[in-house]
Design a protein around this motif. Structure first.
Motif, PDB file in Angstrom:
ATOM      1  N   GLU A  52       9.369   1.305  -9.316  1.00 48.89           N
ATOM      2  CA  GLU A  52      10.367   0.539  -9.506  1.00 48.89           C
ATOM      3  C   GLU A  52      11.404   0.218  -8.150  1.00 48.89           C
ATOM      4  O   GLU A  52      11.835  -0.485  -7.482  1.00 48.89           O
ATOM      5  CB  GLU A  52      10.962   0.166 -10.808  1.00 48.89           C
ATOM      6  CG  GLU A  52      10.520   0.083 -12.030  1.00 48.89           C
ATOM      7  CD  GLU A  52      10.257  -1.528 -11.801  1.00 48.89           C
ATOM      8  OE1 GLU A  52      10.850  -2.549 -11.577  1.00 48.89           O
ATOM      9  OE2 GLU A  52       9.191  -2.134 -12.801  1.00 48.89           O
ATOM     10  N   LEU A  53      11.953   1.592  -8.080  1.00 50.47           N
ATOM     11  CA  LEU A  53      12.709   2.061  -6.913  1.00 50.47           C
ATOM     12  C   LEU A  53      12.151   1.711  -5.733  1.00 50.47           C
ATOM     13  O   LEU A  53      12.512   1.052  -4.532  1.00 50.47           O
ATOM     14  CB  LEU A  53      13.272   3.613  -6.898  1.00 50.47           C
ATOM     15  CG  LEU A  53      13.985   3.088  -8.207  1.00 50.47           C
ATOM     16  CD1 LEU A  53      14.000   5.386  -8.184  1.00 50.47           C
ATOM     17  CD2 LEU A  53      14.859   2.337  -7.970  1.00 50.47           C
TER      18      LEU A  53
ATOM     19  N   ARG B  66       3.487   6.011  -5.207  1.00 47.21           N
ATOM     20  CA  ARG B  66       3.475   6.362  -6.759  1.00 47.21           C
ATOM     21  C   ARG B  66       2.658   7.753  -6.975  1.00 47.21           C
ATOM     22  O   ARG B  66       2.517   8.590  -8.066  1.00 47.21           O
ATOM     23  CB  ARG B  66       2.340   4.813  -7.668  1.00 47.21           C
ATOM     24  CG  ARG B  66       3.259   4.341  -7.800  1.00 47.21           C
ATOM     25  CD  ARG B  66       2.313   2.781  -8.450  1.00 47.21           C
ATOM     26  NE  ARG B  66       1.895   2.920  -9.500  1.00 47.21           N
ATOM     27  CZ  ARG B  66       1.940   2.597 -11.000  1.00 47.21           C
ATOM     28  NH1 ARG B  66       3.341   1.782 -10.815  1.00 47.21           N
ATOM     29  NH2 ARG B  66       2.068   2.758 -12.410  1.00 47.21           N
ATOM     30  N   GLN B  67       0.917   7.755  -6.230  1.00 48.38           N
ATOM     31  CA  GLN B  67       0.224   8.680  -6.252  1.00 48.38           C
ATOM     32  C   GLN B  67       1.191  10.034  -5.669  1.00 48.38           C
ATOM     33  O   GLN B  67       0.684  10.972  -6.665  1.00 48.38           O
ATOM     34  CB  GLN B  67      -0.861   8.206  -5.717  1.00 48.38           C
ATOM     35  CG  GLN B  67      -1.629   7.087  -5.836  1.00 48.38           C
ATOM     36  CD  GLN B  67      -2.651   6.861  -4.831  1.00 48.38           C
ATOM     37  OE1 GLN B  67      -2.501   7.206  -3.206  1.00 48.38           O
ATOM     38  NE2 GLN B  67      -3.910   6.179  -5.059  1.00 48.38           N
TER      39      GLN B  67
ATOM     40  N   ILE C  13       8.836   8.797 -15.036  1.00 44.64           N
ATOM     41  CA  ILE C  13       9.481   9.561 -13.259  1.00 44.64           C
ATOM     42  C   ILE C  13       8.365   8.435 -12.444  1.00 44.64           C
ATOM     43  O   ILE C  13       8.595   7.964 -11.427  1.00 44.64           O
ATOM     44  CB  ILE C  13       8.993  10.820 -12.622  1.00 44.64           C
ATOM     45  CG1 ILE C  13      10.076  11.134 -11.399  1.00 44.64           C
ATOM     46  CG2 ILE C  13       8.514  11.703 -12.477  1.00 44.64           C
ATOM     47  CD1 ILE C  13      11.359  10.721 -11.808  1.00 44.64           C
ATOM     48  N   VAL C  14       7.129   8.938 -12.872  1.00 41.83           N
ATOM     49  CA  VAL C  14       5.999   7.468 -11.623  1.00 41.83           C
ATOM     50  C   VAL C  14       6.369   5.851 -12.138  1.00 41.83           C
ATOM     51  O   VAL C  14       6.400   5.305 -10.887  1.00 41.83           O
ATOM     52  CB  VAL C  14       4.494   7.429 -12.000  1.00 41.83           C
ATOM     53  CG1 VAL C  14       3.909   6.450 -11.631  1.00 41.83           C
ATOM     54  CG2 VAL C  14       4.458   9.172 -12.065  1.00 41.83           C
TER      55      VAL C  14
ATOM     56  N   GLN D  63       0.536  -0.933   0.000  1.00 38.50           N
ATOM     57  CA  GLN D  63       0.058  -0.212  -0.398  1.00 38.50           C
ATOM     58  C   GLN D  63       0.860   1.441   0.082  1.00 38.50           C
ATOM     59  O   GLN D  63       0.468   2.600  -0.638  1.00 38.50           O
ATOM     60  CB  GLN D  63      -0.913   0.021   1.155  1.00 38.50           C
ATOM     61  CG  GLN D  63      -1.896   1.448   1.360  1.00 38.50           C
ATOM     62  CD  GLN D  63      -2.460   1.134   0.041  1.00 38.50           C
ATOM     63  OE1 GLN D  63      -3.086   0.086  -0.501  1.00 38.50           O
ATOM     64  NE2 GLN D  63      -2.898   2.273  -0.329  1.00 38.50           N
ATOM     65  N   ASP D  64       1.865   1.207   0.809  1.00 44.03           N
ATOM     66  CA  ASP D  64       3.427   2.331   0.883  1.00 44.03           C
ATOM     67  C   ASP D  64       3.761   2.266  -0.561  1.00 44.03           C
ATOM     68  O   ASP D  64       3.624   4.122  -1.037  1.00 44.03           O
ATOM     69  CB  ASP D  64       4.004   2.396   1.677  1.00 44.03           C
ATOM     70  CG  ASP D  64       4.174   2.351   3.177  1.00 44.03           C
ATOM     71  OD1 ASP D  64       2.806   2.965   3.359  1.00 44.03           O
ATOM     72  OD2 ASP D  64       4.662   1.815   3.869  1.00 44.03           O
ATOM     73  N   ILE D  65       4.131   1.283  -1.407  1.00 38.11           N
ATOM     74  CA  ILE D  65       3.847   1.599  -3.648  1.00 38.11           C
ATOM     75  C   ILE D  65       3.249   2.334  -3.219  1.00 38.11           C
ATOM     76  O   ILE D  65       3.359   3.176  -4.770  1.00 38.11           O
ATOM     77  CB  ILE D  65       4.558   0.746  -2.741  1.00 38.11           C
ATOM     78  CG1 ILE D  65       6.002  -0.151  -3.183  1.00 38.11           C
ATOM     79  CG2 ILE D  65       4.959   0.358  -4.644  1.00 38.11           C
ATOM     80  CD1 ILE D  65       5.761  -1.648  -3.293  1.00 38.11           C
ATOM     81  N   VAL D  66       1.483   1.973  -3.445  1.00 39.98           N
ATOM     82  CA  VAL D  66       0.855   3.204  -4.063  1.00 39.98           C
ATOM     83  C   VAL D  66       0.769   4.001  -3.924  1.00 39.98           C
ATOM     84  O   VAL D  66       0.531   4.744  -4.966  1.00 39.98           O
ATOM     85  CB  VAL D  66      -0.623   1.987  -3.517  1.00 39.98           C
ATOM     86  CG1 VAL D  66      -1.535   3.039  -4.668  1.00 39.98           C
ATOM     87  CG2 VAL D  66      -0.649   0.454  -4.368  1.00 39.98           C
ATOM     88  N   ARG D  67       0.736   4.350  -2.723  1.00 37.86           N
ATOM     89  CA  ARG D  67       0.471   5.838  -2.069  1.00 37.86           C
ATOM     90  C   ARG D  67       2.205   6.882  -2.636  1.00 37.86           C
ATOM     91  O   ARG D  67       1.660   8.008  -3.182  1.00 37.86           O
ATOM     92  CB  ARG D  67       0.824   6.134  -0.469  1.00 37.86           C
ATOM     93  CG  ARG D  67      -0.330   5.500   0.288  1.00 37.86           C
ATOM     94  CD  ARG D  67      -0.902   5.457   1.381  1.00 37.86           C
ATOM     95  NE  ARG D  67       0.678   5.166   2.439  1.00 37.86           N
ATOM     96  CZ  ARG D  67       1.188   6.226   3.508  1.00 37.86           C
ATOM     97  NH1 ARG D  67       1.149   7.614   2.623  1.00 37.86           N
ATOM     98  NH2 ARG D  67       1.756   5.276   3.424  1.00 37.86           N
TER      99      ARG D  67
END
Ligand SMILES: Nc1ncnc2c1ncn2[C@@H]1O[C@H](COP(=O)(O)OP(=O)(O)O)[C@@H](O)[C@H]1O
Ligand SMILES: [Mg+2]
Length: 126
Positions: free
Chosen positions: A39-40, A13-14, A33-34, A7-11
């Motif tokens: 990936e990072l 990205r957003q 950049i998104v 969920q942190d990865i999704v946030r």
């Protein structure tokens, strides 16, 4: 912001998408950049055991851009050259995350050593 869960990865990205929009980066650059951030952030969670992403708007003369820093205190990377080889993975990934993030950015910095964690900084100029 913290990077620990899916969920942190999704946030993350957003947050990067929003910052890129506010900076009025073109659509293609926004996506670059998104995608790099995605990936990072995933590497930070999966390989680094969790960490942080910092996002900052940077200016250099008349240039403006978005800079992202991913940092963890995980195991680090023993062989940076190997890690920066297309298709190389220490796990079950595709091994295209770091090299892809480098291609998708204008500036790319990787700082890591075994036991010292990993820090990756990418910049996309407008
Ligand atoms: N934050 C990190 N901490 C430790 N090792 C990392 C980190 N990021 C990348 N690596 C190492 O670099 C390799 C290549 O990363 P990447 O290109 O994203 O491929 P993948 O994630 O698909 O394995 C990983 O397999 C891992 O061994
Ligand atoms: Mg990866």
């Amino acid at each position: 912001m913290e990077l620990r869960t899916e969920q942190d990865i999704v946030r993350a990205r957003q947050a990067v998408r929003l910052a890129a929009q506010e900076l009025r980066l073109g659509l293609v650059d926004q996506t670059k950049i998104v995608t790099a951030a995605s990936e990072l952030a995933r590497n930070t969670v999966i390989h680094g055991g969790g960490g942080m992403m910092e996002l900052e708007v940077v200016t250099e003369g008349l240039k403006t851009g978005l800079r992202l820093c991913f940092a963890d205190e995980g195991p680090g990377i023993a062989d940076l050259g190997l890690a920066m080889t297309d298709g190389w993975t220490s796990g079950t990934g595709l091994g295209l995350g770091l090299t892809g993030a480098k291609r998708l950015s204008n500036e790319f910095e990787l700082d890591s050593a075994p036991g010292r964690g990993t820090r990756v900084t990418v910049t996309r100029w407008k």
